[in-house]
Design an enzyme around this catalytic site. Sequence first.
Site, short mmCIF file in Angstrom:
data_model
loop_
_atom_site.label_atom_id
_atom_site.label_comp_id
_atom_site.label_asym_id
_atom_site.label_seq_id
_atom_site.Cartn_x
_atom_site.Cartn_y
_atom_site.Cartn_z
N LYS A 290 0.97 -1.23 -0.09
CA LYS A 290 0.01 0.12 -0.06
C LYS A 290 1.00 1.33 0.09
CE LYS A 290 -4.23 1.87 2.29
NZ LYS A 290 -5.13 1.70 3.42
N GLU A 383 -19.25 -3.56 11.71
CA GLU A 383 -20.06 -2.85 12.64
C GLU A 383 -21.08 -3.63 13.21
OE1 GLU A 383 -18.10 -0.55 9.60
OE2 GLU A 383 -19.23 -2.03 9.36
N ARG A 411 -24.87 -0.32 9.15
CA ARG A 411 -24.52 -1.42 8.91
C ARG A 411 -25.12 -2.47 10.37
NH1 ARG A 411 -19.18 -2.82 5.56
NH2 ARG A 411 -20.39 -2.76 3.50
#
Length: 652
Positions: A290, A383, A411
């Site tokens: 990344k 979540e 969510r």
Amino acid sequence: MGTTGHNSGATPHLDRAADLDVLRRMGTEELRRVAEELRRETIAAVSGTGGHLGAGLGVVELTVALHHVFRTPHDRLIWDVGHQAYPHKILTGRRDRIRTLRQGGGLSGFTRRSESEFDPFGAAHSSTSISAALGMAVARDLAGERRHAIAVIGDGSMSAGMAYEAMNNAGATRTRLIVILNDNDMSIAPPTGAMSAYLSRLISSKPYLGLRSLAREVASHLPRPFFEAAERAEEFARGIVSGGTLFEEMGFYYVGPIDGHNLDHLLPILRNVRDSRDERPVLVHVVTQKGRGHPFGAEAADRYHAVNTFDLVVNPSGALQAKPRSAKPAAPSYTKVFADALIAEAEADPKIVAVTAAMPTGTGLDAFARRFPKRCFDVGIAEQHAVTFAAGMAAEGLKPFCAIYSTFLQRGYDQIVHDVMLQKLPVRFAIDRAGLVGADGATHAGAYDLAYLGCLPDMVIMAAADEAELAHMVATAAAYDAGPSAFRYPRGEGVGVTLPVRGTPLSIGKGRIVREGTTVALVSLGMRLGECRKAADELAVRGLSATIADMRFLKPLDTDLLLRLARSHEVIVTVEEGSIGGFGSHVLHALAHAGLLDGGLKVRPLVLPDRPIDHDTQARQYADAGLDAAAIVATVLSALGRAEEAGRPASA
């Protein structure tokens, strides 16, 4: 030191790659040049717009390889979340607009169906790509078409249960699907090299697939003990080669891990996967870095998510380096105010704990974790689990603060209802990014929490009007043990009020009068209080006296204050940063049952319009939504039959 600006330099190979047919005819060395230029172009573009730079830089070679090997947009390519899709946008006809990224009227920071046929599925929340790709694959099969459905999902998104639900379904139905697992952080596999790449090419090749199928066919005719032994031996061997047992158990054919920056490895494996006639879903495990080539350096914390705008400096070696644009904020962010207030409460109460769903920095809980490492819990992109996990802690007497962005808390709604509200457990929801959020647009707007929480019994709901009020609401939630509570606050900097050393608990369900008037009552919940002040000043110039009330609570609603205002004013305008069904609806409900809508009282609820608000500056978004001071004034004038005055200076 070199030149400064946003130009990525000469890009002859990337220029040619604008025609994907040309890109698909390029050799490996040319593709490497395309990738180099694409990385520089991505950096140059984001330097002027800001955005999620690290994720895109990590998938440059993968992006080039996918568009080279597959026939997009005929083949459906779905990027999970969409943070990493900037290079994809540049390659798919949007290079001329890439410097409008996240700007008003410009390109979205995420994939978006209405933006390009190369974005077959819109994203912005994580872990949806495999489900969407599976749905597209099933639609393809039902239509008798031949096309590939490819989902690119990061290792972080694999921490969400939805990804595994989709994989379990795909494996059980044996639908042909390609999943690219972009492993850029979790290191779920050992480092890759030439031998690993060779084995992956071998495993993904037609001869290997054919031999493996033949061996299984032969073994299936053997007595059961021999067949089971052969299966176990094959699984063991493949586990040694690739570490893919988990995915194989879910019905996927696993290939990898492979170096996601080495086109000599990527291209033949993707071609093998593309050309395979095996009907099972395939998972290709790609290891990437990344932020590869990030101009702030390999160790820059910014590479892990997003950056603000910056200047580019080209050093003598030709490498791009970043020069930050420093701008000291006038006031601390609401996120920081929340974190500091929670730390102050936790210093005094050892039962306070904090929960986040993969957003410790975004929610400010990284600071809490540094102070109380054993009392802060990051559960990953989960979540639903975060909410019920917090409920379990509350059931045992702890005081959990569950800090989740409004848009992501959606969510966990079933868990809020079933596991928290019905059991009256004192979970405290710290709802960051309430209201409109600027450059991240509609997918990240906190537009609905007042409506979806306001309908739940026994839920205390607060909205901060400034940073001092937020500190008081943190203290209020910490002190409230009778049931669940929530407090919401916006993205961005505070208004600059003086902060208390520690917040003071508010009286539950009690608002406050900010300014006394006689004709108009501006009844605010949340951060529109400042716009109400501006509107009241403008109304005063026009000879109209306005009361301003900061209600503080949606539930329980301060009906005593509300009814007093209704009986003493001609017009009531409610103002909130939420959708229809929130604060204004509760006010109308209370006034109707009190019989105060039967006479001459004029009530005008101002809410977010019944449509998504696209990315732009927050100020422009609220003007578009009709929630700025000008819109408040116009609403009052219209209610009083003076609509023709709206938009004209008071002196006109």
